[in-house]
Write a protein that holds these residues in place. Structure first.
Motif, PDB file in Angstrom:
ATOM      1  N   ASP A 113       0.765  -1.238   0.098  1.00  0.00           N
ATOM      2  CA  ASP A 113       0.037   0.036  -0.118  1.00  0.00           C
ATOM      3  C   ASP A 113       0.770   1.293   0.014  1.00  0.00           C
ATOM      4  O   ASP A 113       0.497   2.115  -0.603  1.00  0.00           O
ATOM      5  CB  ASP A 113      -0.893  -0.068   1.216  1.00  0.00           C
ATOM      6  N   THR A 114       1.967   1.132   0.654  1.00  0.00           N
ATOM      7  CA  THR A 114       2.811   2.504   0.805  1.00  0.00           C
ATOM      8  C   THR A 114       3.391   2.923  -0.506  1.00  0.00           C
ATOM      9  O   THR A 114       3.454   3.776  -0.875  1.00  0.00           O
ATOM     10  CB  THR A 114       3.722   2.321   1.837  1.00  0.00           C
ATOM     11  N   ILE A 115       3.871   1.691  -1.033  1.00  0.00           N
ATOM     12  CA  ILE A 115       4.827   1.714  -2.368  1.00  0.00           C
ATOM     13  C   ILE A 115       3.885   2.243  -3.378  1.00  0.00           C
ATOM     14  O   ILE A 115       4.102   2.935  -4.270  1.00  0.00           O
ATOM     15  CB  ILE A 115       5.653   0.543  -2.637  1.00  0.00           C
ATOM     16  N   ARG A 116       2.739   1.548  -3.440  1.00  0.00           N
ATOM     17  CA  ARG A 116       1.537   1.882  -4.527  1.00  0.00           C
ATOM     18  C   ARG A 116       1.091   3.415  -4.282  1.00  0.00           C
ATOM     19  O   ARG A 116       1.153   4.128  -5.385  1.00  0.00           O
ATOM     20  CB  ARG A 116       0.343   1.135  -4.024  1.00  0.00           C
ATOM     21  N   ALA A 117       1.011   4.080  -3.017  1.00  0.00           N
ATOM     22  CA  ALA A 117       0.817   5.304  -2.789  1.00  0.00           C
ATOM     23  C   ALA A 117       1.759   6.148  -3.417  1.00  0.00           C
ATOM     24  O   ALA A 117       1.371   7.433  -3.861  1.00  0.00           O
ATOM     25  CB  ALA A 117       0.527   5.589  -1.409  1.00  0.00           C
ATOM     26  N   ALA A 118       3.071   5.834  -3.078  1.00  0.00           N
ATOM     27  CA  ALA A 118       4.175   6.863  -3.474  1.00  0.00           C
ATOM     28  C   ALA A 118       4.365   6.697  -4.911  1.00  0.00           C
ATOM     29  O   ALA A 118       4.627   7.659  -5.454  1.00  0.00           O
ATOM     30  CB  ALA A 118       5.388   6.323  -2.706  1.00  0.00           C
ATOM     31  N   VAL A 119       4.113   5.650  -5.513  1.00  0.00           N
ATOM     32  CA  VAL A 119       4.229   5.538  -7.229  1.00  0.00           C
ATOM     33  C   VAL A 119       3.085   6.406  -7.644  1.00  0.00           C
ATOM     34  O   VAL A 119       3.537   7.167  -8.823  1.00  0.00           O
ATOM     35  CB  VAL A 119       4.540   4.257  -7.574  1.00  0.00           C
ATOM     36  N   ARG A 120       2.036   6.250  -7.240  1.00  0.00           N
ATOM     37  CA  ARG A 120       0.882   7.029  -7.619  1.00  0.00           C
ATOM     38  C   ARG A 120       1.124   8.582  -7.511  1.00  0.00           C
ATOM     39  O   ARG A 120       0.987   9.364  -8.547  1.00  0.00           O
ATOM     40  CB  ARG A 120      -0.340   6.805  -6.986  1.00  0.00           C
ATOM     41  N   ALA A 121       1.745   8.999  -6.283  1.00  0.00           N
ATOM     42  CA  ALA A 121       2.094  10.297  -6.141  1.00  0.00           C
ATOM     43  C   ALA A 121       3.109  10.961  -7.048  1.00  0.00           C
ATOM     44  O   ALA A 121       2.981  12.021  -7.711  1.00  0.00           O
ATOM     45  CB  ALA A 121       2.452  10.278  -4.820  1.00  0.00           C
ATOM     46  N   MET A 122       4.236   9.922  -7.426  1.00  0.00           N
ATOM     47  CA  MET A 122       5.089  10.538  -8.280  1.00  0.00           C
ATOM     48  C   MET A 122       4.715  10.458  -9.798  1.00  0.00           C
ATOM     49  O   MET A 122       4.949  11.499 -10.382  1.00  0.00           O
ATOM     50  CB  MET A 122       6.388   9.391  -8.223  1.00  0.00           C
ATOM     51  N   GLN A 123       3.940   9.625 -10.133  1.00  0.00           N
ATOM     52  CA  GLN A 123       3.376   9.636 -11.375  1.00  0.00           C
ATOM     53  C   GLN A 123       2.171  10.680 -11.519  1.00  0.00           C
ATOM     54  O   GLN A 123       1.976  10.921 -12.794  1.00  0.00           O
ATOM     55  CB  GLN A 123       2.566   8.273 -11.796  1.00  0.00           C
ATOM     56  N   SER A 124       1.491  11.194 -10.589  1.00  0.00           N
ATOM     57  CA  SER A 124       0.685  12.344 -10.861  1.00  0.00           C
ATOM     58  C   SER A 124       1.268  13.678 -11.078  1.00  0.00           C
ATOM     59  O   SER A 124       0.751  14.679 -11.333  1.00  0.00           O
ATOM     60  CB  SER A 124      -0.285  12.492  -9.540  1.00  0.00           C
ATOM     61  N   ARG A 125       2.765  13.860 -10.800  1.00  0.00           N
ATOM     62  CA  ARG A 125       3.113  14.951 -11.124  1.00  0.00           C
ATOM     63  C   ARG A 125       3.657  15.341 -12.557  1.00  0.00           C
ATOM     64  O   ARG A 125       3.867  14.456 -13.384  1.00  0.00           O
ATOM     65  CB  ARG A 125       4.783  15.060 -10.638  1.00  0.00           C
ATOM     66  N   PRO A 126       3.127  16.505 -13.081  1.00  0.00           N
ATOM     67  CA  PRO A 126       3.301  16.966 -14.428  1.00  0.00           C
ATOM     68  C   PRO A 126       4.646  17.039 -15.059  1.00  0.00           C
ATOM     69  O   PRO A 126       4.891  16.893 -16.033  1.00  0.00           O
ATOM     70  CB  PRO A 126       2.700  18.197 -14.288  1.00  0.00           C
ATOM     71  N   ASP A 127       5.692  17.008 -14.025  1.00  0.00           N
ATOM     72  CA  ASP A 127       6.955  17.070 -14.744  1.00  0.00           C
ATOM     73  C   ASP A 127       7.703  15.561 -14.688  1.00  0.00           C
ATOM     74  O   ASP A 127       8.835  15.490 -14.795  1.00  0.00           O
ATOM     75  CB  ASP A 127       8.027  17.879 -13.826  1.00  0.00           C
ATOM     76  N   VAL A 128       6.519  14.701 -14.487  1.00  0.00           N
ATOM     77  CA  VAL A 128       7.265  13.219 -14.793  1.00  0.00           C
ATOM     78  C   VAL A 128       6.866  12.647 -15.998  1.00  0.00           C
ATOM     79  O   VAL A 128       5.658  12.721 -16.503  1.00  0.00           O
ATOM     80  CB  VAL A 128       6.827  12.364 -13.487  1.00  0.00           C
ATOM     81  N   ASP A 129       7.668  12.033 -16.755  1.00  0.00           N
ATOM     82  CA  ASP A 129       7.474  11.044 -18.039  1.00  0.00           C
ATOM     83  C   ASP A 129       6.962   9.653 -17.550  1.00  0.00           C
ATOM     84  O   ASP A 129       7.741   8.856 -17.010  1.00  0.00           O
ATOM     85  CB  ASP A 129       8.699  10.912 -18.675  1.00  0.00           C
ATOM     86  N   HIS A 130       5.601   9.403 -17.679  1.00  0.00           N
ATOM     87  CA  HIS A 130       4.874   8.299 -17.023  1.00  0.00           C
ATOM     88  C   HIS A 130       5.302   7.265 -17.594  1.00  0.00           C
ATOM     89  O   HIS A 130       5.130   6.067 -17.256  1.00  0.00           O
ATOM     90  CB  HIS A 130       3.322   8.468 -17.052  1.00  0.00           C
ATOM     91  N   ALA A 131       5.828   7.124 -18.836  1.00  0.00           N
ATOM     92  CA  ALA A 131       6.266   5.983 -19.468  1.00  0.00           C
ATOM     93  C   ALA A 131       7.716   5.588 -18.959  1.00  0.00           C
ATOM     94  O   ALA A 131       8.194   4.382 -19.511  1.00  0.00           O
ATOM     95  CB  ALA A 131       6.186   6.056 -21.012  1.00  0.00           C
TER      96      ALA A 131
END
Length: 366
Positions: A101-119
């Protein structure tokens, strides 16, 4: 090659002029937890390749000096780095049930950032966090958000890991090796699981004493094998019953008493492993490793005295062959990045070239 040069320059730059960082948060259920984001200072626009970096069981969490320096170096290579704080791990509580749950939440938070290349997002875990990252990445949702992952200094086999922490012996395919273990590991192991061992249900005082030693080592920033902790051991021992002192002496011997494989030590290591896996099944990664799909790099320091390097060799065997990008054992580092300064110059040179190849593989994962 440019990313490796950027990594090296940022790693060596004590002024940290090439990287900026800021505090942020992420949500785990109803909790708001702290995190830190690192970015290249020269970046102007457009999404960046990104890395989620997990600390291990450490009091300093995202503030750990080696992790902070590595995050700066990765950001210097041209990536964004997201480092979530995991409060249970800072309290040296293993708590594997909260990992996915913790890692999923952190990955989601990172992937929600506009400055991250989601791929192009990667997951990098150290020590206990390395193995927990491997387990978490078998979750389909987490795996679907990752381009690659790396596990540095992780473990595979709980019984042999716990035996090593108590006795210093480890090995592979029947070959046994000894290295004086860092007692920090056995203090955490017993602090979390001693009272779950049949016959030790009433040894809460011992479990608390060794857990307090681990907390003290983390707070002081001193290696647990340092004689400075002998006074704390004396004080803790005085408060225990005679039978409890015998257990305490197996887990936290004085620095003048070298480790060796006694029957009592071996038996306690096995009993702790059995109790730990029974209480926390997610502590054992083996049932999950076979379903891994994310391209994975494994790395380990040869002189690691908390988790021996043979554990990464076991991880390589357990993971699907087509997922393992690389498995490297480096003589340049000890546990989770601590450097080894005693190597001859020739050996250091050879190891440096090997590390550059390892670094290239790592940076290409995201």
């Amino acid at each position: 090659m440019a990313s490796i040069l950027g990594f090296t320059r940022a790693y060596l730059d004590r002024d940290n002029a090439r990287v900026v960082w800021e505090e942020t948060t992420y949500r785990r259920g109803s909790e708001t937890l702290p995190a830190r984001v690192y970015r290249p200072a020269s970046h102007r626009a457009g999404p960046l390749h990104a890395w989620l970096v997990l600390h291990g069981l450490t009091r300093t969490g995202r503030e750990h000096p080696s992790l902070h320096r590595l995050a700066i170096a990765i950001a210097g290579s041209g990536s964004l780095v997201f480092v979530p704080d995991i409060p249970e791990w800072r309290e040296l509580r293993v708590a594997p049930a909260i990992t996915v749950d913790t890692i999923r939440a952190a990955v989601r938070a990172m992937q929600s950032r506009p400055d991250v290349d989601h791929a192009h997002a990667g997951l990098l875990g150290f020590s206990f966090g390395a193995t927990q990252a491997l387990v978490a990445a078998t979750d389909p949702e987490i795996a679907g958000m990752l381009h690659g992952m790396a596990a540095w200094g992780g473990y595979c086999d709980v019984p042999s890991l716990f035996e090593f922490g108590i006795t210093g012996y480890h090995g592979l395919d029947g070959e046994r090796r000894f290295i004086e273990p860092d007692p920090y590991g056995s203090w955490i192991i017993a602090g979390n699981y001693l009272t779950a061992v049949p016959g030790h249900e009433n040894d809460r005082a011992v479990a608390t004493a060794v857990h307090d030693l681990a907390l003290e080592a983390g707070d002081r920033g001193v290696y647990a094998w340092d004689p400075v902790f002998d006074s704390s051991k004396y004080a803790a021992r005085e408060k225990l019953r005679p039978a409890q002192r015998e257990v305490f002496d197996i887990i936290a011997p004085l620095t003048t008493t070298p480790r060796h494989a006694t029957e009592a030590g071996l038996a306690l290591g096995r009993a702790l492993a059995d109790a730990a896996v029974q209480q926390d099944p997610l502590l054992d990664p083996r049932p999950w490793l076979g379903s891994a799909t994310v391209p994975t790099l494994l790395a380990h320091g040869r002189d690691d005295r908390l988790i021996p390097y043979t554990q990464s060799l076991l991880l390589k065997r357990e993971l699907p062959r087509d997922t393992v990008v690389r498995c490297s054992i480096t003589g340049l580092f000890a546990h989770s990045g601590g450097t080894v300064d005693s190597l001859p110059l020739t050996t250091k040179t050879i190891e440096a070239f090997r590390f550059i190849a390892l670094l290239r593989s790592l940076l290409n994962l995201a």
